[in-house]
Design an enzyme around this catalytic site. Structure first.
Site, PDB file in Angstrom:
ATOM      1  N   CYS A 104       1.691   1.591  12.338  1.00 47.83           N
ATOM      2  CA  CYS A 104       1.456   2.931  11.819  1.00 47.83           C
ATOM      3  C   CYS A 104       1.414   3.934  12.973  1.00 47.83           C
ATOM      4  O   CYS A 104       0.613   3.771  13.898  1.00 47.83           O
ATOM      5  CB  CYS A 104       0.140   2.959  11.047  1.00 47.83           C
ATOM      6  SG  CYS A 104      -0.387   4.603  10.556  1.00 47.83           S
ATOM      7  N   CYS A 143       0.485   7.035  12.884  1.00 44.08           N
ATOM      8  CA  CYS A 143      -0.419   8.152  12.615  1.00 44.08           C
ATOM      9  C   CYS A 143      -1.872   7.857  12.977  1.00 44.08           C
ATOM     10  O   CYS A 143      -2.769   8.602  12.609  1.00 44.08           O
ATOM     11  CB  CYS A 143      -0.319   8.535  11.136  1.00 44.08           C
ATOM     12  SG  CYS A 143       1.374   8.934  10.654  1.00 44.08           S
ATOM     13  N   CYS A 190       3.303  -1.351   8.968  1.00 38.32           N
ATOM     14  CA  CYS A 190       3.766  -0.786   7.704  1.00 38.32           C
ATOM     15  C   CYS A 190       4.528  -1.816   6.873  1.00 38.32           C
ATOM     16  O   CYS A 190       5.398  -2.498   7.409  1.00 38.32           O
ATOM     17  CB  CYS A 190       4.655   0.421   8.008  1.00 38.32           C
ATOM     18  SG  CYS A 190       5.089   1.388   6.555  1.00 38.32           S
ATOM     19  N   CYS A 203       0.855  -0.996   5.630  1.00 36.39           N
ATOM     20  CA  CYS A 203      -0.459  -1.452   6.093  1.00 36.39           C
ATOM     21  C   CYS A 203      -1.277  -2.004   4.928  1.00 36.39           C
ATOM     22  O   CYS A 203      -0.936  -1.825   3.759  1.00 36.39           O
ATOM     23  CB  CYS A 203      -1.195  -0.300   6.771  1.00 36.39           C
ATOM     24  SG  CYS A 203      -1.609   1.052   5.646  1.00 36.39           S
TER      25      CYS A 203
END
Length: 117
Positions: free
Chosen positions: A56, A58, A75, A77
């Site tokens: 991920c 972010c 991902c 997740c």
């Protein structure tokens, strides 16, 4: 030698294709702002290049390699798989205020948004 700042074409296409099929399979949609979708997919592809896994992009990690190996934030997740909660706003349920109507995004569209000179 410096690492490239952009993801490889191969992994960008892989993550683009995965994102489209996963959105369709889960009945989720990309963000109404396609630049959000483009940046997240680019980040996933870049992590796949650098770490071997679509970690991920972010979240902040003390040790990205260890997190990628643990797989929790790869991902899709665990929160996304278990509760359809996508911190990145890549996969959004239709009733989310930020959900668009798209489940597809073009390779060139991603590159046009994320093209680093």
């Amino acid at each position: 030698m410096d690492k490239p700042t952009q993801a490889s074409d191969k992994n960008l296409e892989l993550m683009r294709s995965f994102s489209e099929s996963y959105a369709k399979r889960t009945g989720t949609y990309f963000c109404v702002d396609p630049s959000v979708t483009a940046v997240v997919i680019e980040g996933l592809a870049k992590h796949k290049d650098d770490l071997g896994a679509p970690l991920c992009p972010c979240r902040h990690y003390e040790d990205k390699q260890a997190e990628a190996a643990a797989a929790y934030w790869n991902c899709p997740c665990v929160p996304m798989r278990e509760r359809k909660e996508c911190h990145c706003m890549l996969f959004l349920p239709a009733d989310n205020d930020f959900a668009g109507s798209q489940q597809e995004i073009g390779f060139d569209e991603i590159r046009s948004v994320t093209n680093n000179p």
